[in-house]
Design an enzyme around this catalytic site. Sequence first.
Site, mmCIF file in Angstrom:
data_model
loop_
_atom_site.group_PDB
_atom_site.id
_atom_site.type_symbol
_atom_site.label_atom_id
_atom_site.label_comp_id
_atom_site.label_asym_id
_atom_site.label_seq_id
_atom_site.Cartn_x
_atom_site.Cartn_y
_atom_site.Cartn_z
ATOM 1 C CD GLU A 52 -32.555 36.933 -10.433
ATOM 2 O OE1 GLU A 52 -32.284 35.721 -10.487
ATOM 3 O OE2 GLU A 52 -31.709 37.842 -10.684
ATOM 4 C CG PHE A 114 -24.638 26.733 -3.698
ATOM 5 C CD1 PHE A 114 -23.579 27.556 -4.074
ATOM 6 C CD2 PHE A 114 -25.610 26.433 -4.645
ATOM 7 C CE1 PHE A 114 -23.494 28.052 -5.361
ATOM 8 C CE2 PHE A 114 -25.525 26.928 -5.938
ATOM 9 C CZ PHE A 114 -24.461 27.739 -6.302
ATOM 10 C CD GLN A 115 -27.638 29.897 -6.237
ATOM 11 O OE1 GLN A 115 -28.638 29.194 -6.365
ATOM 12 N NE2 GLN A 115 -27.127 30.589 -7.255
ATOM 13 C CE LYS A 164 -34.396 21.628 -5.305
ATOM 14 N NZ LYS A 164 -33.068 21.613 -5.974
ATOM 15 C CG MET A 483 -32.301 65.515 -11.061
ATOM 16 S SD MET A 483 -33.175 66.989 -11.683
ATOM 17 C CE MET A 483 -34.684 66.260 -12.302
#
Length: 586
Positions: A52, A114-115, A164, A483
């Site tokens: 993502e 969940f999630q 959802k 760097m």
Amino acid sequence: MAEQMSGAEMVIRALKDQNVEYIFGYPGGAVLPIYDVLFQQEDIKHILVRHEQGATHMAEGYARSSGKVGVVLVTSGPGATNAVTGLTDALLDSIPLVCISGQVPTPLIGTDAFQECDTVGITRNCTKHNYLVKKIEDLPRILHEAFYIASSGRPGPVVVDIPKDVQFAIGEYMKPANLSDHQSYKPHLDGDLGAIEESVNLMLKAKKPIFYTGGGIINSGPEASKNLRELAKLTGFPVTSTLMGLGAFPASNSQWLGMLGMHGTYEANMAMHECDLMICLGARFDDRITGRLDRFSPNSTKIHVDIDPSSIGKTVHIDLPIIGDCNRVISEMIRIWREKTDKSRISEIADWFKQIEKWREVKSLRFENSDKIIKPQYAIQRLAEATKDKDTYITTEVGQHQMWAAQYFPFEKPNHFMTSGGLGTMGYGLPAAIGVQIAHPDALVIDIAGEASVQMTCQEFSTAVQFRLPVKIFILNNEYMGMVRQWQQLLHGSRYSQSYSESLPDFVQLAQAMGGKGIRCENPNELDDAIKEMLAYDGPVLFDCRVSREENCLPMIPSGKAHNEMILPETKNIENVIDEKGRTLV
């Protein structure tokens, strides 16, 4: 009559009504209803990413290069948290994104389902605005508002978190035309005419003026860059830019001083230090630009034009603030200038340009080339030469290679340089290049990368292969986090703690394993032919350009120093330049 449909259908319909052509995403349980509707239509194309974070950077590259809003679709929990880096990057660099995230059903919110995570809470400080949609009746309005907020005023990312059950719910859809402007969010576009006229009066009197330009010029649209060029021609004033503003003014123009700031040119930094009038257009006085604040441009009158009121006076005292859209304000400056005079001030500031020419003679971007090993600066120069007649878009990762790209690749047009400026996100360049390539399928898109940065999101090379996107990843491989190593040399007695890559992948074999082409070059005499081979290949390429290991990125303003305290290329023993307390010794 309003049309009845599910929340998931509303999402796709709203995207169509907002003229969205591509979304970058990764499916999961909490967004399956949206993905099901997506499957049943052909107008919007979905780009399946591998992570993502890659989706957000692709959307950034797409948005920055096209001027459109980038759209991201992620699931709940880790899908949303993986997107946080890209959202923060977009916020700091003013990139318009809309991120649609799934959420657990509303009855489960707050139960550690969940999630589940508090997406709105997590993203509150790294977005321009965010929403949790609790009712189907609010969904159409919120979706359209998200695009308005992301793209207007100072652009930025907006998150729309949709549970959802709201995706399954049935409600009435409203088109954007059915919605009025946002009641509480109305960006101020037109600058105060009195203040603009006063700025022109100051410009007509200045002996040592400078235009200090930033990413706000590019965000204001292509007309803003055209107007900047016209204003510079009308006045005859020198022009410099931040990293994010590169391309708004052509690098080939004689009034161009180069990039400003920590790794800017000597002439740009000295002109900023010595000017008597600074006209800041669409920049925010970032610490990488200003250096030591109490010695920043100490003798100048400062004009600041910005659409974001919170950016004005935040770090530097401004004598004449002008809140407004850069394009509109510059247009008014041009109009008022022409009303007052039809001449530039080239003759009046001739002594100023003589001084600038003396600073240019320092040749702060010079480097000692080699016929035995590829110098990174030389590699960028050869890449620029090979692509000068092509429609070329450059992205970068973050580090030394990023600064070398800014220093040695000449940008003539806006929206052709995509980089992570404010957040400095390693791993930005490869997925951003994919987003740029999708926005400009016939263009040449090159990510100038470092071997450390590119490994952070290199799995997205597989996305380029899947969608047959011919992006070129030009890796300046010095085997160090360059760097970090440079700063360790400067400040920590050359104790290179964890900055050397003890184990690197074979980038040629890595490219081949994912279905692309790999090229390696370590001989400067073979570099041109290798670049030609890269450009000729009609698919994605990983180019492993082996460069000198301990090359330093110079010139450089040490952290906390003023513009007239630059470290220049002739400084051989760079580790002796600064003592342990950060004091400049030479």
